[in-house]
Design a protein around this motif. Structure first.
Motif, short mmCIF file in Angstrom:
data_model
loop_
_atom_site.label_atom_id
_atom_site.label_comp_id
_atom_site.label_asym_id
_atom_site.label_seq_id
_atom_site.Cartn_x
_atom_site.Cartn_y
_atom_site.Cartn_z
N ASP A 170 0.81 -1.22 0.00
CA ASP A 170 0.00 0.00 0.00
C ASP A 170 0.84 1.27 0.00
OD1 ASP A 170 -2.34 -1.47 -0.06
OD2 ASP A 170 -2.62 -1.43 2.12
N GLU A 171 2.13 1.17 0.34
CA GLU A 171 3.03 2.32 0.32
C GLU A 171 3.74 2.46 -1.02
OE1 GLU A 171 5.62 2.38 3.81
OE2 GLU A 171 4.10 1.22 4.89
N GLY A 172 3.46 1.56 -1.97
CA GLY A 172 4.10 1.62 -3.28
C GLY A 172 5.47 0.96 -3.33
N ARG A 173 5.84 0.27 -2.26
CA ARG A 173 7.13 -0.42 -2.24
C ARG A 173 6.99 -1.76 -2.98
NH1 ARG A 173 8.33 -0.91 3.99
NH2 ARG A 173 6.23 -1.77 3.78
N VAL A 174 8.12 -2.25 -3.49
CA VAL A 174 8.14 -3.51 -4.23
C VAL A 174 8.81 -4.58 -3.38
CG1 VAL A 174 10.29 -3.02 -5.49
CG2 VAL A 174 8.61 -4.59 -6.47
N LEU A 175 8.27 -5.78 -3.44
CA LEU A 175 8.79 -6.92 -2.69
C LEU A 175 9.89 -7.61 -3.49
CD1 LEU A 175 8.45 -8.84 -0.22
CD2 LEU A 175 6.85 -10.15 -1.66
N LEU A 176 11.04 -7.80 -2.86
CA LEU A 176 12.16 -8.48 -3.51
C LEU A 176 12.69 -9.58 -2.61
CD1 LEU A 176 14.16 -5.38 -4.83
CD2 LEU A 176 12.54 -6.82 -6.11
N GLY A 177 13.27 -10.59 -3.24
CA GLY A 177 13.93 -11.65 -2.51
C GLY A 177 15.38 -11.75 -2.96
N ARG A 178 16.27 -12.01 -2.02
CA ARG A 178 17.67 -12.24 -2.38
C ARG A 178 17.83 -13.75 -2.54
NH1 ARG A 178 22.89 -12.32 0.05
NH2 ARG A 178 22.02 -12.03 2.12
N ARG A 179 18.07 -14.16 -3.78
CA ARG A 179 18.07 -15.57 -4.17
C ARG A 179 19.22 -16.35 -3.55
NH1 ARG A 179 15.27 -16.86 -9.10
NH2 ARG A 179 16.85 -18.50 -9.30
N ALA A 180 18.92 -17.55 -3.06
CA ALA A 180 19.94 -18.41 -2.46
C ALA A 180 20.91 -18.93 -3.51
CB ALA A 180 19.28 -19.57 -1.73
N ASP A 181 20.44 -19.11 -4.77
CA ASP A 181 21.32 -19.69 -5.79
C ASP A 181 22.33 -18.70 -6.36
OD1 ASP A 181 19.36 -18.26 -7.17
OD2 ASP A 181 19.01 -19.82 -8.66
N THR A 182 21.99 -17.41 -6.38
CA THR A 182 22.90 -16.41 -6.97
C THR A 182 23.36 -15.36 -5.97
OG1 THR A 182 21.11 -14.92 -7.62
CG2 THR A 182 21.76 -16.64 -9.22
N GLY A 183 22.61 -15.19 -4.89
CA GLY A 183 22.91 -14.13 -3.93
C GLY A 183 22.40 -12.77 -4.36
N HIS A 184 21.73 -12.68 -5.53
CA HIS A 184 21.24 -11.41 -6.05
C HIS A 184 19.79 -11.16 -5.63
CE1 HIS A 184 24.29 -12.32 -9.41
NE2 HIS A 184 24.83 -11.47 -8.55
N TRP A 185 19.46 -9.90 -5.45
CA TRP A 185 18.08 -9.50 -5.24
C TRP A 185 17.33 -9.62 -6.56
CZ3 TRP A 185 15.89 -8.67 -0.64
CH2 TRP A 185 16.71 -8.37 0.44
N SER A 186 16.05 -9.99 -6.51
CA SER A 186 15.24 -10.07 -7.72
C SER A 186 13.76 -10.10 -7.34
CB SER A 186 15.59 -11.33 -8.53
OG SER A 186 15.03 -11.23 -9.83
N VAL A 187 12.92 -10.04 -8.36
CA VAL A 187 11.48 -10.22 -8.17
C VAL A 187 11.22 -11.71 -7.92
CG1 VAL A 187 10.74 -8.17 -9.44
CG2 VAL A 187 11.23 -10.29 -10.69
N ILE A 188 10.02 -12.03 -7.52
CA ILE A 188 9.68 -13.39 -7.13
C ILE A 188 9.03 -14.13 -8.30
CG2 ILE A 188 8.40 -14.79 -5.44
CD1 ILE A 188 10.53 -12.79 -4.24
N GLY A 189 9.39 -15.38 -8.47
CA GLY A 189 8.78 -16.17 -9.54
C GLY A 189 9.10 -17.63 -9.43
N GLY A 190 8.52 -18.40 -10.34
CA GLY A 190 8.77 -19.82 -10.33
C GLY A 190 8.08 -20.53 -11.47
N ILE A 191 8.12 -21.85 -11.42
CA ILE A 191 7.61 -22.72 -12.48
C ILE A 191 6.19 -23.16 -12.16
CG2 ILE A 191 7.98 -24.90 -13.69
CD1 ILE A 191 10.95 -24.69 -12.85
N ALA A 192 5.33 -23.13 -13.17
CA ALA A 192 3.95 -23.58 -13.01
C ALA A 192 3.90 -25.09 -12.82
CB ALA A 192 3.12 -23.19 -14.24
N GLU A 193 2.97 -25.52 -12.00
CA GLU A 193 2.66 -26.93 -11.84
C GLU A 193 1.69 -27.33 -12.96
OE1 GLU A 193 3.87 -29.08 -9.60
OE2 GLU A 193 5.06 -27.58 -8.54
N PRO A 194 1.63 -28.61 -13.33
CA PRO A 194 0.69 -29.03 -14.38
C PRO A 194 -0.74 -28.60 -14.06
CG PRO A 194 2.21 -30.81 -13.88
CD PRO A 194 2.44 -29.73 -12.85
#
Length: 169
Positions: free
Chosen positions: A31-55
């Motif tokens: 609600d404050e206009g901030r964006v949610l980021l995660g620092r990835r365990a595989d690369t150590g980089h901050w990024s947006v969140i995502g993943g693979i679809a299940e069937p």
């Protein structure tokens, strides 16, 4: 990103050859206009969140599920902001994948931002004018999510002579 069980089963027979996989990315705003980021365990980089679809899973549900699984944040997908075929990616184990990514602008509806699984080292909200260093993938998606424009996609430049079965009819 951890490998879903159904892909492990495919790999058991397909080996390391290229797999085309559906992916979903969430650009989540609070609600404050901030964006949610995660620092990835595989690369150590901050990024947006995502993943693979299940069937059988709808892309918006994939995005919302991945956000909750990785960050503990509950969100609602508001609109598709980008659809893009990403370049093939070869993992350290030799597996080759190519993702068709559907990116959603999402609105946080509950939960508390926290590291919620082994895929993230850190999770945090950031003002869009004070983001950590991000890969171009994430920057492009955040920029597109901030725009009030139609869904972005790479314009089609189809030449029938380049079709996979051209000249075999």
């Amino acid at each position: 990103m951890s490998t879903p069980e159904y892909i492990r089963r495919i790999r058991a027979t397909a080996g390391q050859q290229l797999l085309l996989l559906p992916g979903a990315t969430a650009v989540v705003f609070d609600d404050e206009g901030r964006v949610l980021l995660g620092r990835r365990a595989d690369t150590g980089h901050w990024s947006v969140i995502g993943g693979i679809a299940e069937p059988g899973e709808q892309p918006a549900l994939t995005a919302v599920r991945e956000v909750h699984e990785e960050t503990g944040v509950e969100c609602e997908a508001e609109r598709v902001v980008l659809v893009e075929m990403l370049p093939p990616l070869t993992y350290p184990n030799g597996d080759v994948c190519q993702f068709l990514d559907t990116t959603f602008r999402c609105r946080a509806t509950g939960g508390e931002a926290r590291v919620n699984d082994a895929e993230s080292l850190d999770v945090a909200w950031f003002p869009v004018d004070d983001l950590p260093r991000l890969p171009p993938f994430a920057v492009q998606r955040i920029r597109q999510a901030l725009k009030d424009e139609p869904t972005w996609f790479e314009p089609a430049r189809f030449d029938p002579a380049d079709a996979p079965d051209a000249g075999t009819a």
